[in-house]
Enzyme design. Structure first.
Site, PDB file in Angstrom:
ATOM      1  N   ARG A 104      -1.613  -5.860  -8.409  1.00 22.87           N
ATOM      2  CA  ARG A 104      -0.375  -6.576  -8.081  1.00 22.87           C
ATOM      3  C   ARG A 104      -0.081  -7.656  -9.098  1.00 22.87           C
ATOM      4  O   ARG A 104       1.065  -7.918  -9.449  1.00 22.87           O
ATOM      5  CB  ARG A 104      -0.499  -7.238  -6.696  1.00 22.87           C
ATOM      6  N   LYS A 155     -16.687  -7.004   9.863  1.00 24.84           N
ATOM      7  CA  LYS A 155     -17.311  -7.104  11.192  1.00 24.84           C
ATOM      8  C   LYS A 155     -16.262  -7.205  12.292  1.00 24.84           C
ATOM      9  O   LYS A 155     -16.425  -6.672  13.369  1.00 24.84           O
ATOM     10  CB  LYS A 155     -18.235  -8.315  11.225  1.00 24.84           C
ATOM     11  N   SER A 192      -3.045  -7.565   3.057  1.00 22.16           N
ATOM     12  CA  SER A 192      -3.330  -7.403   4.491  1.00 22.16           C
ATOM     13  C   SER A 192      -3.795  -8.729   5.082  1.00 22.16           C
ATOM     14  O   SER A 192      -3.419  -9.103   6.190  1.00 22.16           O
ATOM     15  CB  SER A 192      -4.415  -6.351   4.703  1.00 22.16           C
ATOM     16  N   HIS A 246       0.844  -1.207   0.000  1.00 19.89           N
ATOM     17  CA  HIS A 246       0.000   0.000   0.000  1.00 19.89           C
ATOM     18  C   HIS A 246       0.877   1.254   0.000  1.00 19.89           C
ATOM     19  O   HIS A 246       0.634   2.191  -0.754  1.00 19.89           O
ATOM     20  CB  HIS A 246      -0.864   0.049   1.273  1.00 19.89           C
TER      21      HIS A 246
END
Ligand code: PNS
Length: 191
Positions: free
Chosen positions: A119, A70, A157, A46
């Site tokens: 990517r 969530k 991530s 990022h």
């Protein structure tokens, strides 16, 4: 010179699309772009893309989606703080949060473009779907695709969190300040 501009303009009239910003060779725009994502957590991929994007637009807003998952690892304010710290050396980058549609956020920010990273070819299909849907919703908003350095081509991530939680090393894949927060968060999860 004026004649050349007129000829270019006439040619472009044929490809003009209703609702989209017209191309004008002699108008210099200040470009503001949004780099949206969940950033849970920010990775070096990022950060690499933010640095590349900031080189080609006048202002880049990193937009953290606030209602995405969530059970995020980091809260939205924590993610914003980490991105702010990691990008403090780049003068034309700011960080903001949004919920709802990205195109509405871009409109509120008066941004002309959305920046997204590709990517590998596996990202392409999803990214094109999003770009086309966003174009349908906001024809004047352009999507800019850039590629992070190939050394981050496999970094996400999701994988960083999984590997770190299972005891694997993620040094070099996230900024050091994120690594420290990861260590603290995962240690507190174990207690
Ligand atoms: O970090 P991510 O998961 O790749 O980012 C995805 C993101 C935040 C760019 C996307 O989910 C998004 O734009 N969400 C906002 C809601 C929206 O506008 N959805 C329609 C997209 S076509």
């Amino acid at each position: 010179m004026a004649k050349v501009h007129r000829m270019v303009g006439q040619g472009l009239a044929a490809i003009a699309t209703e609702g989209e910003a017209p191309y004008a060779a002699d108008v210099v725009n200040k470009i503001k772009a949004i780099y949206p994502g969940t950033f849970d957590p920010l990775t070096n991929g990022h950060l690499d893309l933010i640095a590349r994007g900031a080189k080609i637009v006048d202002h880049l807003v990193v937009g953290v989606l606030s209602n995405a998952q969530k059970h995020p690892l980091f809260t939205v304010p924590e993610r914003v703080e980490m991105i702010e710290q990691a990008t403090q050396g780049i003068g034309n980058v700011s960080v903001a949060t949004f919920d709802g549609l990205l195109v509405d956020f871009a409109q509120r920010e008066l941004a002309q473009a959305v920046l997204r990273g590709i990517r590998a070819i596996s990202d392409y299909e999803y990214e094109v779907q999003m770009a086309m849907m966003n174009r349908r919703l906001a024809p004047g908003l352009e999507t800019i695709f850039m590629m992070p350095h190939e050394k981050y081509s496999y970094v996400s991530s999701r994988l960083v969190k999984e590997v770190f939680r299972l005891g694997g090393a993620v040094d070099g894949l996230v900024p050091d300040l994120v690594l420290e927060r990861l260590k603290a968060r995962v240690a507190s999860e174990k207690h």
